[in-house]
Design a protein around this motif. Sequence first.
Motif, PDB file in Angstrom:
ATOM      1  N   TYR A 351       0.855  -1.189   0.000  1.00  0.00           N
ATOM      2  CA  TYR A 351       0.000   0.000   0.000  1.00  0.00           C
ATOM      3  C   TYR A 351       0.887   1.233   0.000  1.00  0.00           C
ATOM      4  CZ  TYR A 351      -4.009  -2.944   0.676  1.00  0.00           C
ATOM      5  OH  TYR A 351      -4.980  -3.874   0.476  1.00  0.00           O
ATOM      6  N   PHE A 352       0.551   2.184  -0.860  1.00  0.00           N
ATOM      7  CA  PHE A 352       1.336   3.419  -1.006  1.00  0.00           C
ATOM      8  C   PHE A 352       0.401   4.583  -0.697  1.00  0.00           C
ATOM      9  CE2 PHE A 352       3.106   6.349  -4.596  1.00  0.00           C
ATOM     10  CZ  PHE A 352       3.703   7.174  -3.659  1.00  0.00           C
ATOM     11  N   VAL A 353       0.747   5.344   0.339  1.00  0.00           N
ATOM     12  CA  VAL A 353      -0.055   6.529   0.674  1.00  0.00           C
ATOM     13  C   VAL A 353       0.774   7.755   0.290  1.00  0.00           C
ATOM     14  CG1 VAL A 353      -1.362   7.713   2.471  1.00  0.00           C
ATOM     15  CG2 VAL A 353      -1.010   5.229   2.632  1.00  0.00           C
ATOM     16  N   TYR A 363      -8.892  14.020   5.744  1.00  0.00           N
ATOM     17  CA  TYR A 363      -8.066  13.978   6.963  1.00  0.00           C
ATOM     18  C   TYR A 363      -7.589  15.351   7.420  1.00  0.00           C
ATOM     19  CZ  TYR A 363      -7.957   9.113   5.501  1.00  0.00           C
ATOM     20  OH  TYR A 363      -8.327   7.846   5.111  1.00  0.00           O
ATOM     21  N   TRP A 364      -7.150  16.192   6.441  1.00  0.00           N
ATOM     22  CA  TRP A 364      -6.584  17.503   6.753  1.00  0.00           C
ATOM     23  C   TRP A 364      -5.495  17.374   7.807  1.00  0.00           C
ATOM     24  CZ3 TRP A 364      -7.370  20.541   2.933  1.00  0.00           C
ATOM     25  CH2 TRP A 364      -8.529  20.381   2.179  1.00  0.00           C
ATOM     26  N   ARG A 365      -4.474  16.561   7.486  1.00  0.00           N
ATOM     27  CA  ARG A 365      -3.350  16.357   8.401  1.00  0.00           C
ATOM     28  C   ARG A 365      -2.065  16.824   7.718  1.00  0.00           C
ATOM     29  NH1 ARG A 365      -4.297  12.857  13.011  1.00  0.00           N
ATOM     30  NH2 ARG A 365      -2.041  13.066  13.275  1.00  0.00           N
ATOM     31  N   SER A 366      -1.601  18.021   8.116  1.00  0.00           N
ATOM     32  CA  SER A 366      -0.363  18.516   7.510  1.00  0.00           C
ATOM     33  C   SER A 366       0.859  17.836   8.114  1.00  0.00           C
ATOM     34  CB  SER A 366      -0.255  20.035   7.625  1.00  0.00           C
ATOM     35  OG  SER A 366      -0.501  20.406   8.942  1.00  0.00           O
ATOM     36  N   ASP A 367       0.646  17.047   9.191  1.00  0.00           N
ATOM     37  CA  ASP A 367       1.778  16.338   9.800  1.00  0.00           C
ATOM     38  C   ASP A 367       2.018  14.967   9.152  1.00  0.00           C
ATOM     39  OD1 ASP A 367      -0.478  15.026  10.693  1.00  0.00           O
ATOM     40  OD2 ASP A 367       0.117  14.991  12.805  1.00  0.00           O
ATOM     41  N   ALA A 368       1.220  14.623   8.151  1.00  0.00           N
ATOM     42  CA  ALA A 368       1.415  13.320   7.485  1.00  0.00           C
ATOM     43  C   ALA A 368       2.481  13.438   6.392  1.00  0.00           C
ATOM     44  CB  ALA A 368       0.096  12.870   6.866  1.00  0.00           C
ATOM     45  N   ARG A 369       3.167  12.355   6.122  1.00  0.00           N
ATOM     46  CA  ARG A 369       4.065  12.283   4.967  1.00  0.00           C
ATOM     47  C   ARG A 369       3.911  10.909   4.327  1.00  0.00           C
ATOM     48  NH1 ARG A 369       3.828  16.779   5.231  1.00  0.00           N
ATOM     49  NH2 ARG A 369       5.428  18.385   5.236  1.00  0.00           N
ATOM     50  N   GLY A 370       4.373  10.817   3.072  1.00  0.00           N
ATOM     51  CA  GLY A 370       4.130   9.613   2.290  1.00  0.00           C
ATOM     52  C   GLY A 370       4.753   8.360   2.897  1.00  0.00           C
ATOM     53  N   ALA A 371       4.120   7.215   2.633  1.00  0.00           N
ATOM     54  CA  ALA A 371       4.653   5.945   3.132  1.00  0.00           C
ATOM     55  C   ALA A 371       4.281   4.823   2.169  1.00  0.00           C
ATOM     56  CB  ALA A 371       4.086   5.629   4.515  1.00  0.00           C
ATOM     57  N   ILE A 372       5.224   3.875   2.024  1.00  0.00           N
ATOM     58  CA  ILE A 372       4.931   2.635   1.298  1.00  0.00           C
ATOM     59  C   ILE A 372       5.036   1.535   2.341  1.00  0.00           C
ATOM     60  CG2 ILE A 372       5.677   1.085  -0.556  1.00  0.00           C
ATOM     61  CD1 ILE A 372       7.036   3.573  -1.845  1.00  0.00           C
ATOM     62  N   VAL A 373       3.948   0.829   2.574  1.00  0.00           N
ATOM     63  CA  VAL A 373       3.957  -0.184   3.638  1.00  0.00           C
ATOM     64  C   VAL A 373       3.579  -1.548   3.070  1.00  0.00           C
ATOM     65  CG1 VAL A 373       3.429   1.483   5.455  1.00  0.00           C
ATOM     66  CG2 VAL A 373       1.557   0.291   4.310  1.00  0.00           C
ATOM     67  N   GLY A 374       3.886  -2.591   3.867  1.00  0.00           N
ATOM     68  CA  GLY A 374       3.535  -3.957   3.478  1.00  0.00           C
ATOM     69  C   GLY A 374       4.566  -4.600   2.574  1.00  0.00           C
ATOM     70  N   TRP A 494      -6.033  -0.344   3.538  1.00  0.00           N
ATOM     71  CA  TRP A 494      -5.712   1.038   3.153  1.00  0.00           C
ATOM     72  C   TRP A 494      -5.812   1.961   4.372  1.00  0.00           C
ATOM     73  CZ3 TRP A 494      -3.711   4.570   0.042  1.00  0.00           C
ATOM     74  CH2 TRP A 494      -4.130   5.892   0.160  1.00  0.00           C
ATOM     75  N   LYS A 495      -6.900   1.815   5.145  1.00  0.00           N
ATOM     76  CA  LYS A 495      -7.095   2.696   6.315  1.00  0.00           C
ATOM     77  C   LYS A 495      -5.943   2.508   7.303  1.00  0.00           C
ATOM     78  CE  LYS A 495     -10.805   4.580   7.046  1.00  0.00           C
ATOM     79  NZ  LYS A 495     -11.191   5.986   6.694  1.00  0.00           N
ATOM     80  N   LYS A 496      -5.488   1.255   7.410  1.00  0.00           N
ATOM     81  CA  LYS A 496      -4.372   0.963   8.302  1.00  0.00           C
ATOM     82  C   LYS A 496      -3.092   1.643   7.796  1.00  0.00           C
ATOM     83  CE  LYS A 496      -2.877  -3.219  10.635  1.00  0.00           C
ATOM     84  NZ  LYS A 496      -2.913  -4.673  10.629  1.00  0.00           N
ATOM     85  N   ALA A 497      -2.903   1.604   6.483  1.00  0.00           N
ATOM     86  CA  ALA A 497      -1.719   2.246   5.887  1.00  0.00           C
ATOM     87  C   ALA A 497      -1.752   3.760   6.132  1.00  0.00           C
ATOM     88  CB  ALA A 497      -1.666   1.938   4.388  1.00  0.00           C
ATOM     89  N   VAL A 498      -2.940   4.355   6.012  1.00  0.00           N
ATOM     90  CA  VAL A 498      -3.057   5.807   6.239  1.00  0.00           C
ATOM     91  C   VAL A 498      -2.596   6.152   7.655  1.00  0.00           C
ATOM     92  CG1 VAL A 498      -4.718   7.705   6.511  1.00  0.00           C
ATOM     93  CG2 VAL A 498      -4.858   6.200   4.508  1.00  0.00           C
ATOM     94  N   GLN A 499      -2.983   5.312   8.622  1.00  0.00           N
ATOM     95  CA  GLN A 499      -2.585   5.572  10.025  1.00  0.00           C
ATOM     96  C   GLN A 499      -1.069   5.654  10.160  1.00  0.00           C
ATOM     97  OE1 GLN A 499      -4.614   6.434  12.499  1.00  0.00           O
ATOM     98  NE2 GLN A 499      -6.186   6.329  10.894  1.00  0.00           N
ATOM     99  N   ARG A 500      -0.349   4.864   9.364  1.00  0.00           N
ATOM    100  CA  ARG A 500       1.121   4.828   9.454  1.00  0.00           C
ATOM    101  C   ARG A 500       1.768   6.139   8.996  1.00  0.00           C
ATOM    102  NH1 ARG A 500      -0.427   0.867  11.682  1.00  0.00           N
ATOM    103  NH2 ARG A 500       0.227  -1.282  11.325  1.00  0.00           N
TER     104      ARG A 500
END
Length: 507
Positions: A351-353, A363-374, A494-500
Amino acid sequence: MAEYVGAIDQGTTSTRFMVFDHAGAEVARHQLEHEQVLPRAGWVEHNPVEIWERTSAVVQTALGKARIDAGDLAAVGITNQRETTFVWDRRTGRPLHNAIVWQDTRTDAIAAALDRDGRGDTIRHRAGLPPATYFAGGKLQWILEQVDGARKAAERGDALFGTSDTWLLWHLTGGPDGGVHVTDVTNASRTMLMDLETLDWDDELLGFFGVPREMLPQIRESSASESGGPFGVTRANGPFGGEVPLTGILGDQQAATVGQVCFAPGEAKNTYGTGNFMLLNTGTEIVRSKAGLLTTPAYRFGDEHCVYALEGSIAVTGSAVQWLRDQLGIISGAAESESLARQVDDNGGVYFVPAFSGLFAPYWRSDARGAIVGLSRFNTNAHLARATLEAICYQSRDVAEAMCQDSGVQLEVLKVDGGVTLNSLCMQIQADVLGVPVSRPVVPETTALGAAYAAGLSVGFWRDTDELRANWAEDTRWEPTWDETQREEGYARWKKAVQRTLDWVDV
Ligand SMILES: Nc1ncnc2c1ncn2[C@@H]1O[C@H](COP(=O)(O)OP(=O)(O)O)[C@@H](O)[C@H]1O
Ligand SMILES: O=P(O)(O)OC[C@H](O)CO
């Protein structure tokens, strides 16, 4: 009798001018890109003079290709990238600063402060927007604070503000020599400065950002009313070479909503470009979102009541495909994302967010950054390409879920447009992830078409929205193929990946 209507589409990466006939069919177009000025990480600017020059060039070239002149155009509409902030000197036309683009995050601190001291809730209620770097108000505050002499010039009425519709209309109608300074409700609503109910600038909101009213354009309807008359008339010595009434202005996502003829409450479209923007028509009712969407005017035709929409704005979709091409080099062109992803049957657990600039809706989360998980050793470029296409679709599902929560509307079909819709695999995944059919129209240029419709309705070139509806026809439809279990398991992952991705950057 003029047989055509023209539309200027001033987008994030390019500007095009298109000519349409009465059936809504394309007669001619010309398009030019402009430079993306990236002075620092997170900063994105455009050169306003370049944008005006490119606009002039595309108008002249497209008219030449169609072998027509100003007299053949019944009217012209303008549609534009929204939020991108232009400030210029009314006496000379000289920009005080480069335009600050909607993707620019330099106003992080301004946006964060709004929520710390309670102003954020007033903005949410009155303007329909969550405080964020995305919108124009903070960008305008930054220019007023950082550019020498800007505030004084604004207070004197010498510095003018506008989004690119306003900048272009001012030039087309004479510039320093009597240029008209107007915008429409859809663009004005993206500033955090406009009250959704009065459809006018709001003094308390202006105070939050220290913006003098003198610098603001008049807010007009999206399709010029008979009583108000055209927004302006093109000057004969400008790119049109003659006088044409300018009678339509719509922000580009609202224009696509009109081009997709989403005129009834409950109708929605999703545009897949650099980012994704899903708009759901909510009629004349202002639906205030509890689920992370924006409330925005969809259009206001003439003296009719404003029609509103719920909007889910996603910052990174097509630009994630560009990232695969430009930064990772695993594809050589955007279309190759499809052939590469087709080499595998599924995402292989990846999963790639793509939260490159934080996460926008819902979400409106400016503290998030991209992640590739799994990831496991089994995975290949093909899984990453597939995960990128899935990310586009899952982000759209997030927004569709929020829309259902806010409005109770369960989509029966999703009308789509924009560059990514050329990717048939991606559209199939979208139908699978949402569990509803996805439908793409024959005329894919819905944004320019919507601006043409707004302009043409004003001068009677089109009689009413029923006539516009008759112009819409489906080209391709993708039906869902996944069963419920597959759909819901994928979405839960996907929702789990977003949390990461959350809480990564200290804002
Ligand atoms: N076949 C394709 N598959 C996936 N993405 C694509 C494809 N063709 C174009 N794109 C993406 O579409 C975007 C351009 O679409 P467009 O509607 O022109 O966007 P914008 O108006 O935001 O500039 C680019 O980000 C590009 O990566
Ligand atoms: O120019 P686009 O198509 O990337 O659209 C940009 C949007 O208006 C931003 O809100």
